[in-house]
Motif scaffolding. Structure first.
Motif, PDB file in Angstrom:
ATOM      1  N   VAL A   1     -95.055 -80.788   4.837  1.00  0.00           N
ATOM      2  CA  VAL A   1     -95.185 -79.744   6.188  1.00  0.00           C
ATOM      3  C   VAL A   1     -95.072 -78.597   4.332  1.00  0.00           C
ATOM      4  CG1 VAL A   1     -92.807 -78.564   6.494  1.00  0.00           C
ATOM      5  CG2 VAL A   1     -92.701 -81.089   7.420  1.00  0.00           C
ATOM      6  N   VAL A   2     -95.804 -77.655   4.987  1.00  0.00           N
ATOM      7  CA  VAL A   2     -95.671 -76.634   3.919  1.00  0.00           C
ATOM      8  C   VAL A   2     -94.755 -75.014   4.983  1.00  0.00           C
ATOM      9  CG1 VAL A   2     -96.942 -74.609   3.243  1.00  0.00           C
ATOM     10  CG2 VAL A   2     -97.887 -76.783   3.400  1.00  0.00           C
ATOM     11  N   GLU A   3     -94.199 -74.931   3.033  1.00  0.00           N
ATOM     12  CA  GLU A   3     -93.202 -73.774   4.383  1.00  0.00           C
ATOM     13  C   GLU A   3     -93.594 -72.178   3.305  1.00  0.00           C
ATOM     14  OE1 GLU A   3     -88.888 -76.291   4.837  1.00  0.00           O
ATOM     15  OE2 GLU A   3     -88.838 -75.065   3.947  1.00  0.00           O
ATOM     16  N   LEU A   4     -93.517 -71.299   4.053  1.00  0.00           N
ATOM     17  CA  LEU A   4     -93.902 -69.946   2.942  1.00  0.00           C
ATOM     18  C   LEU A   4     -93.169 -68.800   3.776  1.00  0.00           C
ATOM     19  CD1 LEU A   4     -97.365 -69.861   5.171  1.00  0.00           C
ATOM     20  CD2 LEU A   4     -96.643 -70.717   2.228  1.00  0.00           C
ATOM     21  N   SER A   5     -91.986 -68.659   2.073  1.00  0.00           N
ATOM     22  CA  SER A   5     -91.212 -68.080   2.004  1.00  0.00           C
ATOM     23  C   SER A   5     -91.317 -66.935   1.589  1.00  0.00           C
ATOM     24  CB  SER A   5     -90.427 -68.993   1.556  1.00  0.00           C
ATOM     25  OG  SER A   5     -88.562 -67.595   1.922  1.00  0.00           O
ATOM     26  N   SER A   6     -90.305 -65.727   1.844  1.00  0.00           N
ATOM     27  CA  SER A   6     -90.438 -63.798   1.085  1.00  0.00           C
ATOM     28  C   SER A   6     -89.533 -64.348   0.177  1.00  0.00           C
ATOM     29  CB  SER A   6     -89.621 -63.672   1.766  1.00  0.00           C
ATOM     30  OG  SER A   6     -88.941 -63.622   2.333  1.00  0.00           O
ATOM     31  N   THR A   7     -88.703 -65.969   0.066  1.00  0.00           N
ATOM     32  CA  THR A   7     -87.465 -66.042  -1.591  1.00  0.00           C
ATOM     33  C   THR A   7     -87.503 -67.176  -1.375  1.00  0.00           C
ATOM     34  OG1 THR A   7     -85.749 -65.787   0.552  1.00  0.00           O
ATOM     35  CG2 THR A   7     -86.126 -63.852  -0.389  1.00  0.00           C
ATOM     36  N   GLU A   8     -87.097 -67.484  -2.500  1.00  0.00           N
ATOM     37  CA  GLU A   8     -87.101 -68.892  -3.021  1.00  0.00           C
ATOM     38  C   GLU A   8     -85.652 -69.748  -1.811  1.00  0.00           C
ATOM     39  OE1 GLU A   8     -85.459 -71.832  -6.460  1.00  0.00           O
ATOM     40  OE2 GLU A   8     -84.959 -69.528  -6.940  1.00  0.00           O
ATOM     41  N   PRO A   9     -86.827 -70.824  -1.101  1.00  0.00           N
ATOM     42  CA  PRO A   9     -86.086 -71.489  -0.805  1.00  0.00           C
ATOM     43  C   PRO A   9     -84.922 -72.882  -1.117  1.00  0.00           C
ATOM     44  CG  PRO A   9     -88.111 -72.596  -0.171  1.00  0.00           C
ATOM     45  CD  PRO A   9     -87.991 -71.053  -1.105  1.00  0.00           C
ATOM     46  N   ASP A  10     -84.186 -73.004  -0.871  1.00  0.00           N
ATOM     47  CA  ASP A  10     -83.237 -74.370  -1.359  1.00  0.00           C
ATOM     48  C   ASP A  10     -84.290 -75.157  -1.544  1.00  0.00           C
ATOM     49  OD1 ASP A  10     -80.643 -73.133  -1.189  1.00  0.00           O
ATOM     50  OD2 ASP A  10     -80.375 -73.659   0.851  1.00  0.00           O
ATOM     51  N   ALA A  11     -83.642 -76.422  -2.046  1.00  0.00           N
ATOM     52  CA  ALA A  11     -85.147 -77.991  -2.595  1.00  0.00           C
ATOM     53  C   ALA A  11     -83.921 -78.644  -1.727  1.00  0.00           C
ATOM     54  CB  ALA A  11     -84.493 -78.151  -4.091  1.00  0.00           C
ATOM     55  N   ARG A  12     -84.840 -79.915  -1.449  1.00  0.00           N
ATOM     56  CA  ARG A  12     -84.123 -80.547  -0.249  1.00  0.00           C
ATOM     57  C   ARG A  12     -83.692 -81.751  -1.088  1.00  0.00           C
ATOM     58  NH1 ARG A  12     -87.276 -78.483   4.350  1.00  0.00           N
ATOM     59  NH2 ARG A  12     -86.624 -76.395   3.826  1.00  0.00           N
ATOM     60  N   ALA A  13     -83.717 -81.982  -2.431  1.00  0.00           N
ATOM     61  CA  ALA A  13     -82.976 -83.130  -2.995  1.00  0.00           C
ATOM     62  C   ALA A  13     -82.277 -84.494  -2.428  1.00  0.00           C
ATOM     63  CB  ALA A  13     -81.764 -82.761  -4.156  1.00  0.00           C
ATOM     64  N   ALA A  14     -81.470 -84.206  -1.275  1.00  0.00           N
ATOM     65  CA  ALA A  14     -81.405 -85.175  -0.606  1.00  0.00           C
ATOM     66  C   ALA A  14     -82.133 -85.636   0.999  1.00  0.00           C
ATOM     67  CB  ALA A  14     -79.165 -84.869   0.622  1.00  0.00           C
ATOM     68  N   ASP A  15     -83.160 -84.892   0.716  1.00  0.00           N
ATOM     69  CA  ASP A  15     -84.503 -85.550   1.048  1.00  0.00           C
ATOM     70  C   ASP A  15     -84.947 -86.387   1.380  1.00  0.00           C
ATOM     71  OD1 ASP A  15     -82.300 -85.230   3.834  1.00  0.00           O
ATOM     72  OD2 ASP A  15     -83.145 -83.331   3.677  1.00  0.00           O
ATOM     73  N   TYR A  16     -85.694 -85.905  -0.445  1.00  0.00           N
ATOM     74  CA  TYR A  16     -87.085 -85.966  -1.528  1.00  0.00           C
ATOM     75  C   TYR A  16     -86.816 -87.140  -2.601  1.00  0.00           C
ATOM     76  CZ  TYR A  16     -89.195 -83.694   2.414  1.00  0.00           C
ATOM     77  OH  TYR A  16     -89.791 -83.256   3.559  1.00  0.00           O
ATOM     78  N   GLU A  17     -87.081 -87.731  -2.757  1.00  0.00           N
ATOM     79  CA  GLU A  17     -86.583 -89.064  -4.042  1.00  0.00           C
ATOM     80  C   GLU A  17     -87.415 -88.080  -4.967  1.00  0.00           C
ATOM     81  OE1 GLU A  17     -88.827 -90.799  -1.764  1.00  0.00           O
ATOM     82  OE2 GLU A  17     -87.084 -91.607  -1.328  1.00  0.00           O
ATOM     83  N   ASP A  18     -88.243 -87.282  -5.061  1.00  0.00           N
ATOM     84  CA  ASP A  18     -89.487 -86.557  -6.164  1.00  0.00           C
ATOM     85  C   ASP A  18     -88.945 -85.059  -6.235  1.00  0.00           C
ATOM     86  OD1 ASP A  18     -89.476 -89.339  -6.879  1.00  0.00           O
ATOM     87  OD2 ASP A  18     -90.872 -89.039  -5.597  1.00  0.00           O
ATOM     88  N   ILE A  19     -89.313 -84.017  -7.150  1.00  0.00           N
ATOM     89  CA  ILE A  19     -89.341 -82.277  -6.655  1.00  0.00           C
ATOM     90  C   ILE A  19     -89.577 -81.925  -8.249  1.00  0.00           C
ATOM     91  CG2 ILE A  19     -88.433 -80.891  -6.276  1.00  0.00           C
ATOM     92  CD1 ILE A  19     -85.957 -82.219  -4.595  1.00  0.00           C
TER      93      ILE A  19
END
Length: 171
Positions: free
Chosen positions: A60-78
């Protein structure tokens, strides 16, 4: 503004690329300006590591005009790293047999400096899964305008990603 693009990505050699037109997607460490574990970048291109060697993964690629929240609960590695865009148009590319290329919608603010946040999940399971077919690993790539900042590993919980976490640098 948030635009989300879901792809079933054919990967080969544990990798996929974000590139601008005319750029060679393969980015050796000697030419990288930023590296953070599972990814490296240079102007107009970035390389990303997948646990699946040869098969299909969800991205999934998300393009955002502002910083989005990291999905730390849904992904092990960031991880996060900088990305400079010359023309504001990028594509996801792989070295799959068919030469997969997906041009993404224009970047939120056109040409300029962006931040890439790459999330990965189920990398250990995918590494054990082997070759071919639909991978069990999944990925999220968030892109937003931001000034250049050093790359960083935000979270590395999988054994697979921990094997790359010593590689954090910028030039």
């Amino acid at each position: 503004m948030l635009e989300s693009i879901s792809l079933e990505l054919p990967v080969d050699h544990h990798s996929f690329f974000l590139i601008e037109e005319g750029q060679n997607p393969i980015l050796g460490s000697e030419r990288a300006v930023a590296e953070a574990g599972l990814a490296r970048s240079a102007p107009q291109r970035a390389n990303f590591i997948t646990a699946c060697n040869d098969g299909r993964v969800d991205l999934v690629v998300e393009l955002s005009s502002t910083e989005p929240d990291a999905r730390a609960a849904d992904y092990e590695d960031i991880i996060e790293l900088p990305f400079d865009s010359r023309d504001g148009i990028v594509a996801v590319h792989t070295h799959n047999v068919n030469g997969y290329l997906k041009i993404l919608p224009p970047l939120p603010e056109g040409p300029g400096s962006y931040r890439l946040r790459y999330h990965a999940r189920n990398m250990d399971e995918a590494d054990q899964h082997g070759y071919g077919g639909k991978g069990v690993d999944g990925y999220l790539l968030q892109i937003w305008p931001a000034p250049w900042a050093d790359p960083q590993v935000l979270q590395a919980r999988s054994l697979y990603a921990k094997g790359f976490t010593g590689k954090v640098s910028s030039r």
